[in-house]
Design an enzyme around this catalytic site. Structure first.
Site, PDB file in Angstrom:
ATOM      1  N   GLU A 128     -46.879 -59.703  47.320  1.00 48.75           N
ATOM      2  CA  GLU A 128     -46.709 -59.138  48.641  1.00 48.75           C
ATOM      3  C   GLU A 128     -45.569 -57.757  48.423  1.00 48.75           C
ATOM      4  OE1 GLU A 128     -47.980 -62.857  51.478  1.00 48.75           O
ATOM      5  OE2 GLU A 128     -45.760 -62.378  51.067  1.00 48.75           O
ATOM      6  N   CYS A 171     -34.554 -70.842  43.203  1.00 46.26           N
ATOM      7  CA  CYS A 171     -33.842 -71.136  44.199  1.00 46.26           C
ATOM      8  C   CYS A 171     -34.332 -71.728  45.312  1.00 46.26           C
ATOM      9  CB  CYS A 171     -33.198 -69.768  44.619  1.00 46.26           C
ATOM     10  SG  CYS A 171     -32.697 -68.681  43.258  1.00 46.26           S
ATOM     11  N   GLY A 199     -40.310 -62.437  42.822  1.00 49.40           N
ATOM     12  CA  GLY A 199     -40.106 -62.407  41.302  1.00 49.40           C
ATOM     13  C   GLY A 199     -38.471 -61.838  41.193  1.00 49.40           C
ATOM     14  N   GLU A 200     -38.110 -62.211  39.927  1.00 44.85           N
ATOM     15  CA  GLU A 200     -36.899 -61.663  39.319  1.00 44.85           C
ATOM     16  C   GLU A 200     -37.132 -60.662  38.507  1.00 44.85           C
ATOM     17  OE1 GLU A 200     -33.645 -62.092  39.752  1.00 44.85           O
ATOM     18  OE2 GLU A 200     -33.454 -60.804  37.916  1.00 44.85           O
ATOM     19  N   SER A 245     -32.246 -56.302  42.620  1.00 42.52           N
ATOM     20  CA  SER A 245     -31.671 -57.431  42.985  1.00 42.52           C
ATOM     21  C   SER A 245     -32.042 -58.413  41.876  1.00 42.52           C
ATOM     22  CB  SER A 245     -32.180 -57.826  44.371  1.00 42.52           C
ATOM     23  OG  SER A 245     -31.552 -59.075  44.726  1.00 42.52           O
ATOM     24  N   CYS A 279     -40.191 -52.643  50.062  1.00 47.71           N
ATOM     25  CA  CYS A 279     -39.688 -53.731  49.224  1.00 47.71           C
ATOM     26  C   CYS A 279     -40.955 -54.420  48.182  1.00 47.71           C
ATOM     27  CB  CYS A 279     -39.399 -54.717  50.209  1.00 47.71           C
ATOM     28  SG  CYS A 279     -38.998 -56.475  49.380  1.00 47.71           S
ATOM     29  N   SER A 285     -27.619 -61.686  43.733  1.00 50.30           N
ATOM     30  CA  SER A 285     -27.498 -62.729  44.669  1.00 50.30           C
ATOM     31  C   SER A 285     -26.489 -63.638  44.428  1.00 50.30           C
ATOM     32  CB  SER A 285     -28.910 -63.141  44.673  1.00 50.30           C
ATOM     33  OG  SER A 285     -30.016 -62.199  44.942  1.00 50.30           O
ATOM     34  N   LEU A 286     -25.551 -63.730  45.022  1.00 51.78           N
ATOM     35  CA  LEU A 286     -24.361 -64.606  44.724  1.00 51.78           C
ATOM     36  C   LEU A 286     -24.532 -65.799  45.588  1.00 51.78           C
ATOM     37  CD1 LEU A 286     -21.943 -64.944  42.802  1.00 51.78           C
ATOM     38  CD2 LEU A 286     -20.469 -64.144  44.834  1.00 51.78           C
ATOM     39  N   CYS A 316     -42.223 -67.058  40.941  1.00 53.15           N
ATOM     40  CA  CYS A 316     -40.891 -66.755  40.514  1.00 53.15           C
ATOM     41  C   CYS A 316     -40.374 -67.984  39.823  1.00 53.15           C
ATOM     42  CB  CYS A 316     -39.788 -66.302  41.376  1.00 53.15           C
ATOM     43  SG  CYS A 316     -38.011 -66.012  41.021  1.00 53.15           S
ATOM     44  N   CYS A 318     -35.691 -70.413  48.859  1.00 46.12           N
ATOM     45  CA  CYS A 318     -36.368 -69.136  48.813  1.00 46.12           C
ATOM     46  C   CYS A 318     -37.971 -69.678  48.475  1.00 46.12           C
ATOM     47  CB  CYS A 318     -36.145 -68.332  47.646  1.00 46.12           C
ATOM     48  SG  CYS A 318     -37.234 -66.754  47.061  1.00 46.12           S
ATOM     49  N   CYS A 322     -36.488 -61.274  54.167  1.00 42.88           N
ATOM     50  CA  CYS A 322     -36.063 -61.954  52.869  1.00 42.88           C
ATOM     51  C   CYS A 322     -36.302 -63.358  52.476  1.00 42.88           C
ATOM     52  CB  CYS A 322     -34.501 -61.709  52.830  1.00 42.88           C
ATOM     53  SG  CYS A 322     -33.720 -59.977  53.115  1.00 42.88           S
TER      54      CYS A 322
HETATM   55  N1  SAH Z   1     -34.984 -62.560  42.636  1.00 47.30           N
HETATM   56  C1  SAH Z   1     -34.418 -61.391  43.149  1.00 47.30           C
HETATM   57  C2  SAH Z   1     -34.943 -60.822  44.222  1.00 47.30           C
HETATM   58  C3  SAH Z   1     -35.279 -61.986  45.603  1.00 47.30           C
HETATM   59  S1  SAH Z   1     -35.301 -61.621  47.006  1.00 47.30           S
HETATM   60  C4  SAH Z   1     -32.771 -62.129  43.589  1.00 47.30           C
HETATM   61  O1  SAH Z   1     -32.778 -63.268  43.574  1.00 47.30           O
HETATM   62  O2  SAH Z   1     -31.888 -61.496  43.809  1.00 47.30           O
HETATM   63  C5  SAH Z   1     -33.980 -60.687  47.632  1.00 47.30           C
HETATM   64  C6  SAH Z   1     -32.707 -61.574  48.178  1.00 47.30           C
HETATM   65  O3  SAH Z   1     -33.381 -62.338  49.361  1.00 47.30           O
HETATM   66  C7  SAH Z   1     -32.014 -62.483  47.127  1.00 47.30           C
HETATM   67  O4  SAH Z   1     -30.753 -62.155  47.715  1.00 47.30           O
HETATM   68  C8  SAH Z   1     -32.496 -63.669  47.560  1.00 47.30           C
HETATM   69  O5  SAH Z   1     -31.561 -64.824  47.289  1.00 47.30           O
HETATM   70  C9  SAH Z   1     -32.536 -63.555  49.077  1.00 47.30           C
HETATM   71  N2  SAH Z   1     -33.321 -64.824  49.840  1.00 47.30           N
HETATM   72  C10 SAH Z   1     -34.236 -65.595  49.284  1.00 47.30           C
HETATM   73  N3  SAH Z   1     -34.771 -66.363  49.944  1.00 47.30           N
HETATM   74  C11 SAH Z   1     -34.036 -66.240  51.396  1.00 47.30           C
HETATM   75  C12 SAH Z   1     -34.280 -66.720  52.344  1.00 47.30           C
HETATM   76  N4  SAH Z   1     -35.052 -67.825  52.970  1.00 47.30           N
HETATM   77  N5  SAH Z   1     -33.272 -66.418  53.577  1.00 47.30           N
HETATM   78  C13 SAH Z   1     -32.471 -65.466  53.314  1.00 47.30           C
HETATM   79  N6  SAH Z   1     -32.488 -64.813  52.003  1.00 47.30           N
HETATM   80  C14 SAH Z   1     -33.226 -65.106  51.102  1.00 47.30           C
END
Ligand code: SAH
Length: 361
Positions: free
Chosen positions: A97, A121, A177-178, A211, A110, A234-235, A117, A124, A353
């Site tokens: 998507e 996490c 994806g990462e 990201s 985006c 993404s901390l 992925c 997500c 997100c």
């Molecule tokens: N793999 C990459 C891109 C992921 S999407 C990464 O992890 O950075 C971009 C951001 O959305 C990331 O910071 C991810 O942690 C965040 N994200 C994922 N799931 C989410 C959710 N359910 N609510 C809010 N942010 C989310």
């Protein structure tokens, strides 16, 4: 199930490789630049209209180098049509998507870098699917071009006439994806986006954000490229104990290592870096964690993006209470940390997100 390898596409190739590919077809090398201009600059994906090229060239090139690699399977919009999510079926049946967001002064695409992925996490939606495969360079760039074509066709309302919102100005690798786990293709895709025409689209690298969960060796490699793209980490937690569970790759590269790599990126590129922090009610949103975060990052060239959690189906977690969010913001601000709370564009269409998952099929 046997899956065909994605077909080679013009956008997988550098300028040089495109010329060589034409020569392989028995055509003059200089045609490569004409074709690239049509595809990338005029945004014309119908070779029949390329009147600067002879018909036989158009046919052979489109048959060999321009396979249809993204097939739209579903499109949904919200925010009065200014946010559009598209699900794309790839040539081997995988689905990804992308989301277009048109603002008064800019347009952000985006994009996905992988189908699914592998980072797992738990909050997500994509993370719950597991990894299907890496996208090709062309599959990544075509997502951006699809948005650019939709704008050109006048399909997306909004934007100020004469403003910066007539073309895609920003690309964020925040779809499925990462990106740093598909490093080569993502870097190639960035080149296609920023290289001047006819090699690429000629976008500003400053408008591109990668990201990552924090794949340290690849963060270091990216810093070495000297491309001024923005790096976002993404901390989601300032302490290893919690981050180990929210971003499992933390067990391999813990908080102090990812932050060192982030600061090194800022120093090397002179670019402000970003930290993404999804605020999850009673999980990572305590004031003491905001203080701890500030201890780690105050004084650095960094901007914190707080993202109210978008709960995924079946998740036990939800977004923070507004008062906890406010306290978190204030705590960081009081320590001089630049912080914003991300808007929740696309939420109604599961396009915000972390919500990208194939619920559309
Ligand atoms: N793999 C990459 C891109 C992921 S999407 C990464 O992890 O950075 C971009 C951001 O959305 C990331 O910071 C991810 O942690 C965040 N994200 C994922 N799931 C989410 C959710 N359910 N609510 C809010 N942010 C989310």
């Amino acid at each position: 199930m046997s899956r065909a390898r994605p077909a080679r596409h013009l956008l997988d190739l550098t300028s040089e490789e495109r010329r060589a590919a034409l020569v392989e077809l028995g055509l003059p090398a200089f045609r490569a630049d004409q074709i690239s201009r049509q595809w990338l600059i005029r945004l014309s994906d119908d070779p029949q209209t390329w009147t600067d090229l002879p018909a036989d060239v158009r046919e052979r090139v489109s048959a060999v180098l321009l396979p249809r690699i993204l097939e739209p399977v579903k499109q949904v919009s919200c925010d009065d049509g200014t946010t559009v999510k598209t699900a794309w079926r790839l040539s081997d049946g995988a689905v990804v998507e992308s989301v277009l967001m048109r603002y008064p002064d800019r347009v952000t695409m985006c994009v996905s870098s992988q189908a699914g992925c592998g980072m797992a996490c738990p909050f997500c939606a994509t993370g719950q699917q597991g990894l299907t495969r890496n996208l090709t360079t062309a599959e990544i760039v075509e997502q951006v071009l699809a948005g650019a074509r939709a704008l050109q066709r006048g399909e997306i309302p909004g934007g100020n006439s004469g403003g910066g919102a007539d073309r895609v100005s920003n690309v964020v690798f925040m779809g499925m994806g990462e990106p740093l786990a598909n490093y080569e293709r993502v870097v190639d895709a960035i080149h296609r986006l920023v290289d001047p025409a006819p090699a690429g689209l000629g976008m500003s690298a400053r408008g591109i954000t990668v990201s990552t969960v924090g794949l340290v060796p690849k963060m270091v490699e990216l810093a070495g490229l000297g491309l001024p793209v923005t790096l976002a980490l993404s901390l989601h937690a300032p302490d290893d104990e919690l981050r180990d569970t929210l971003v499992p790759i933390n067990q391999r590269w813990p908080v102090n290592e990812v932050l060192s790599a982030l600061w090194a990126y800022a120093e090397r590129t002179h670019r402000r870096v970003s930290i993404e922090y999804a605020l999850i009610r009673d999980v990572n949103d305590q004031a003491w964690r905001a203080e701890l975060l500030a201890d780690l990052i105050a004084g650095q060239l960094v901007h914190v993006n707080l993202i109210p959690l978008n709960p995924t189906p079946g998740s036990q977690w939800t977004a923070s209470r507004k008062e906890d969010e406010r306290t978190f913001v204030r705590t960081l601000m009081a320590r001089g940390v630049a912080v914003t709370v991300r808007d929740t564009r696309g939420r109604q269409i599961d396009g915000a997100c972390g919500q990208l998952a194939i619920t559309t099929l």
